[in-house]
Design a protein around this motif. Structure first.
Motif, PDB file in Angstrom:
ATOM      1  N   ILE A 149       0.818  -1.217   0.000  1.00 11.21           N
ATOM      2  CA  ILE A 149       0.000   0.000   0.000  1.00 11.21           C
ATOM      3  C   ILE A 149       0.853   1.268   0.000  1.00 11.21           C
ATOM      4  CG2 ILE A 149      -1.656   1.348   1.360  1.00 11.21           C
ATOM      5  CD1 ILE A 149      -3.081  -1.145   2.080  1.00 11.21           C
ATOM      6  N   PRO A 150       1.913   1.373   0.815  1.00 14.79           N
ATOM      7  CA  PRO A 150       2.719   2.604   0.757  1.00 14.79           C
ATOM      8  C   PRO A 150       3.294   2.876  -0.633  1.00 14.79           C
ATOM      9  CG  PRO A 150       3.227   1.383   2.742  1.00 14.79           C
ATOM     10  CD  PRO A 150       2.361   0.494   1.911  1.00 14.79           C
ATOM     11  N   THR A 151       3.697   1.824  -1.331  1.00 16.28           N
ATOM     12  CA  THR A 151       4.222   2.003  -2.683  1.00 16.28           C
ATOM     13  C   THR A 151       3.143   2.526  -3.624  1.00 16.28           C
ATOM     14  OG1 THR A 151       5.784   0.200  -2.307  1.00 16.28           O
ATOM     15  CG2 THR A 151       5.389   0.834  -4.582  1.00 16.28           C
ATOM     16  N   CYS A 152       1.918   2.000  -3.501  1.00 16.55           N
ATOM     17  CA  CYS A 152       0.805   2.471  -4.341  1.00 16.55           C
ATOM     18  C   CYS A 152       0.448   3.920  -4.029  1.00 16.55           C
ATOM     19  CB  CYS A 152      -0.415   1.567  -4.139  1.00 16.55           C
ATOM     20  SG  CYS A 152      -0.170  -0.152  -4.632  1.00 16.55           S
ATOM     21  N   VAL A 153       0.467   4.274  -2.743  1.00 18.90           N
ATOM     22  CA  VAL A 153       0.154   5.649  -2.353  1.00 18.90           C
ATOM     23  C   VAL A 153       1.197   6.619  -2.900  1.00 18.90           C
ATOM     24  CG1 VAL A 153      -0.068   7.219  -0.386  1.00 18.90           C
ATOM     25  CG2 VAL A 153      -1.143   4.960  -0.314  1.00 18.90           C
ATOM     26  N   TRP A 154       2.472   6.237  -2.847  1.00 21.54           N
ATOM     27  CA  TRP A 154       3.514   7.106  -3.372  1.00 21.54           C
ATOM     28  C   TRP A 154       3.439   7.217  -4.897  1.00 21.54           C
ATOM     29  CZ3 TRP A 154       5.949  10.790  -1.193  1.00 21.54           C
ATOM     30  CH2 TRP A 154       6.237  10.750   0.166  1.00 21.54           C
ATOM     31  N   PHE A 155       2.985   6.154  -5.546  1.00 28.08           N
ATOM     32  CA  PHE A 155       2.773   6.248  -6.999  1.00 28.08           C
ATOM     33  C   PHE A 155       1.698   7.278  -7.324  1.00 28.08           C
ATOM     34  CE2 PHE A 155      -0.239   4.914 -10.292  1.00 28.08           C
ATOM     35  CZ  PHE A 155       0.536   5.155 -11.418  1.00 28.08           C
ATOM     36  N   VAL A 156       0.581   7.252  -6.566  1.00 28.30           N
ATOM     37  CA  VAL A 156      -0.509   8.201  -6.802  1.00 28.30           C
ATOM     38  C   VAL A 156      -0.022   9.627  -6.590  1.00 28.30           C
ATOM     39  CG1 VAL A 156      -2.756   8.966  -5.953  1.00 28.30           C
ATOM     40  CG2 VAL A 156      -2.300   6.534  -6.239  1.00 28.30           C
ATOM     41  N   TYR A 157       0.700   9.863  -5.508  1.00 28.65           N
ATOM     42  CA  TYR A 157       1.210  11.202  -5.232  1.00 28.65           C
ATOM     43  C   TYR A 157       2.241  11.627  -6.277  1.00 28.65           C
ATOM     44  CZ  TYR A 157       3.769  14.950  -2.911  1.00 28.65           C
ATOM     45  OH  TYR A 157       4.390  16.127  -2.614  1.00 28.65           O
ATOM     46  N   GLY A 158       3.139  10.728  -6.669  1.00 28.49           N
ATOM     47  CA  GLY A 158       4.144  11.049  -7.662  1.00 28.49           C
ATOM     48  C   GLY A 158       3.544  11.371  -9.020  1.00 28.49           C
ATOM     49  N   ALA A 159       2.477  10.660  -9.393  1.00 27.36           N
ATOM     50  CA  ALA A 159       1.808  10.961 -10.657  1.00 27.36           C
ATOM     51  C   ALA A 159       1.161  12.347 -10.623  1.00 27.36           C
ATOM     52  CB  ALA A 159       0.756   9.892 -10.959  1.00 27.36           C
ATOM     53  N   LEU A 160       0.609  12.732  -9.459  1.00 30.28           N
ATOM     54  CA  LEU A 160       0.029  14.062  -9.340  1.00 30.28           C
ATOM     55  C   LEU A 160       1.085  15.142  -9.526  1.00 30.28           C
ATOM     56  CD1 LEU A 160      -2.456  15.798  -8.660  1.00 30.28           C
ATOM     57  CD2 LEU A 160      -1.825  15.617  -6.255  1.00 30.28           C
ATOM     58  N   MET A 161       2.288  14.884  -9.059  1.00 32.14           N
ATOM     59  CA  MET A 161       3.393  15.831  -9.224  1.00 32.14           C
ATOM     60  C   MET A 161       4.115  15.659 -10.559  1.00 32.14           C
ATOM     61  SD  MET A 161       3.420  17.687  -6.458  1.00 32.14           S
ATOM     62  CE  MET A 161       1.627  17.616  -6.557  1.00 32.14           C
ATOM     63  N   LYS A 162       3.547  14.798 -11.441  1.00 30.88           N
ATOM     64  CA  LYS A 162       4.124  14.529 -12.762  1.00 30.88           C
ATOM     65  C   LYS A 162       5.544  13.964 -12.665  1.00 30.88           C
ATOM     66  CE  LYS A 162       1.368  17.667 -15.563  1.00 30.88           C
ATOM     67  NZ  LYS A 162       1.366  18.733 -16.579  1.00 30.88           N
ATOM     68  N   GLN A 163       5.724  13.042 -11.732  1.00 26.32           N
ATOM     69  CA  GLN A 163       7.003  12.355 -11.581  1.00 26.32           C
ATOM     70  C   GLN A 163       6.892  10.954 -12.174  1.00 26.32           C
ATOM     71  OE1 GLN A 163       9.768  13.849 -10.320  1.00 26.32           O
ATOM     72  NE2 GLN A 163       8.496  15.681 -10.262  1.00 26.32           N
TER      73      GLN A 163
END
Length: 483
Positions: A149-163
């Motif tokens: 779950i932490p990896t999925c959450v960081w993916f969602v946040y990173g995509a929002l920041m266009k990373q």
């Protein structure tokens, strides 16, 4: 009330009526051939009190009130209302504020509901991705990657920041939800960027006064004309109950003298002037004519939203026979647009001191960047807190113990356990992990976390990186050397 109706006194004491109301009366006189005398009320008020206009009509002292009286609730059983001639929108005249009430520029492109839904999606999409991966793994019954779950959450946040992301889902369902989130973020950020650019470049200005609650919230003091429809509505009507409470708290007053100088003094001191829009337009026109210096022009502004709307009509005694005779002629006045034309014929076609002056380019103000400052302060504060926690945990030895599964007793026995670090299998990280009696040391070399390994056959294997993507590159080059 100028220009609707007012009365002057001749040298012989005769009262002469003027304005739109008496133009209508003159048309009625020519049609039916009657004569009339003008009677001035003792008290200049709409309240049902002795000497007021309404009380004179109720008592039968006059046959008709030749004035534009707002249609007030609670009087239908005592008087007759004529046909609705026009409508008044009651607005606020205030000193032009220096800052827009829109708020921070970074939050302006979206409404609060949109921001709330975006925040909910940030918390919801990560667990949803994990749930889909876990459910597919359970139902399909074959090996597949299930990111925590932490990896999925960081993916969602990173995509929002266009990373970018190093995650590589191996199933179509997970790839589809990854792509869906990326498309959603692309559209969202495109709209946000476009709206933010428009907000920061256009000279749009908003006022803090839009509703009755904004007037009566305690931040402002307001003034209204004594005897006006506002006074009646505040004291008798529930529509303006907030203003009644505000007046009880000492924030509102009714004044009789509404001369130009007094009005300008009220507004210059920060008070709000409540009146109908037509009357305030004439007032602003007179104010601007009295100003000689250009730098002092348009210091006042009218709110765009009305807090009260009332229909206007003549009033008659309860059993009067005049309404059926006069209403058809008045209806023709209203339907032909004559009354509306007479109301605005002395006003300029352009808006007097519009809300958006448009005379200069909009420049960024410090208030537009308030959210930026807040984000920076919050981000650095959270980062500093996490850094302190990492520093404390590292010094207590918990950090190393949590990331290494090899025990000292096993090392003495010559057994080399596989090391799981950051979720990457040790066989992918360590191409020489098959050797026995290896000694390893966890180091931070040139900003990268590495492990230095030694064994009995080779003195030093060098620094082996343990983080993505360095470990993947090392694994590929290590396999090539082994082959």
């Amino acid at each position: 009330m100028d220009p609707l109706s007012w009365v002057t006194t001749e040298p012989n004491g005769t009262l002469i009526g003027h304005g739109i109301a008496f133009e209508i009366v003159e048309t009625l006189r020519q049609r039916y051939g009657f004569t009339f005398d003008v009677v001035k009320p003792i008290r200049k008020t709409l309240l049902n009190e002795n000497g007021s206009i309404i009380q004179m009509v109720i008592n039968g002292n006059v046959d008709m009130a030749a004035a534009f009286i707002p249609t007030l609730p609670g009087l239908d059983h005592e008087i007759q209302w004529g046909i609705d001639l026009t409508q008044f929108r009651y607005v606020v005249l205030m000193k032009r504020p220096k800052e827009s009430a829109t708020g921070s520029g970074l939050l302006a492109p979206f409404e609060s509901d949109v921001w709330l839904l975006i925040l909910i999606s940030l918390f919801a999409v990560g667990p949803i991705i994990f749930g889909i991966m876990w459910l597919r793994h359970k139902l399909c019954g074959h090996e597949s990657i299930v990111y925590p779950i932490p990896t999925c959450v960081w993916f969602v946040y990173g995509a929002l920041m266009k990373q970018g992301s190093s995650l590589n889902p191996d199933t179509d369902s997970v790839r589809l939800i990854f792509a869906t989130w990326w498309i959603f973020i692309m559209i969202l950020t495109s709209f946000y960027t476009a709206n933010l650019t428009a907000f920061l470049t256009l000279s749009k200005f908003t006022l803090p006064i839009q509703t009755v609650d904004d007037i009566a919230n305690g931040k402002y003091q307001w003034v209204a004309a004594e005897g006006s429809a506002i006074e009646y509505s505040v004291k008798e009507d529930i529509d303006l109950m907030a203003l009644k409470n505000s007046m009880r708290d000492g924030n509102g007053i009714f004044v009789e003298d509404m001369q130009l100088k007094n009005v300008m003094d009220f507004i210059s001191s920060g008070k709000l002037l409540l009146h109908d829009k037509n009357w305030l337009n004439f007032l602003m026109l007179n104010i601007e004519r009295a100003i000689t210096e250009d730098k002092n022009r348009c210091r006042y502004v009218l709110t765009t939203d009305s807090y009260l709307t009332r229909s206007l009509s003549f009033i008659y005694p309860k059993n009067s026979i005049l309404p059926p005779l006069f209403n058809p002629i008045m209806l023709s006045y209203m339907e032909s647009g004559i009354i509306k034309h007479l109301q605005t014929k002395d006003l300029p076609e352009a808006v007097i001191c519009p809300l958006n002056l448009g005379s200069k380019e909009r420049q960024l103000r410090n208030s537009d960047l308030f959210t930026t400052y807040s984000v920076v302060v919050c981000g650095f504060s959270i980062a500093a807190t996490i850094f302190i926690l990492e520093l404390i945990s590292t010094r207590t030895g918990w950090y190393v113990k949590a990331n290494f599964s090899r025990k000292q007793s096993d090392r003495q026995k010559g057994v080399h356990d596989e090391i799981a670090y950051y979720g990457i299998p040790s066989k992918s990280m360590y191409p020489f992990s098959h050797r026995q009696n290896m000694e390893s040391t966890h180091l931070n070399f040139n900003g990268r976390e590495t492990i230095n390994t030694k064994d009995n056959f080779m003195k030093d294997h060098g620094f082996i990186p343990v983080r993505i993507p360095s470990s993947i590159m090392f694994e590929s080059t290590g396999r090539w050397f082994r082959n």
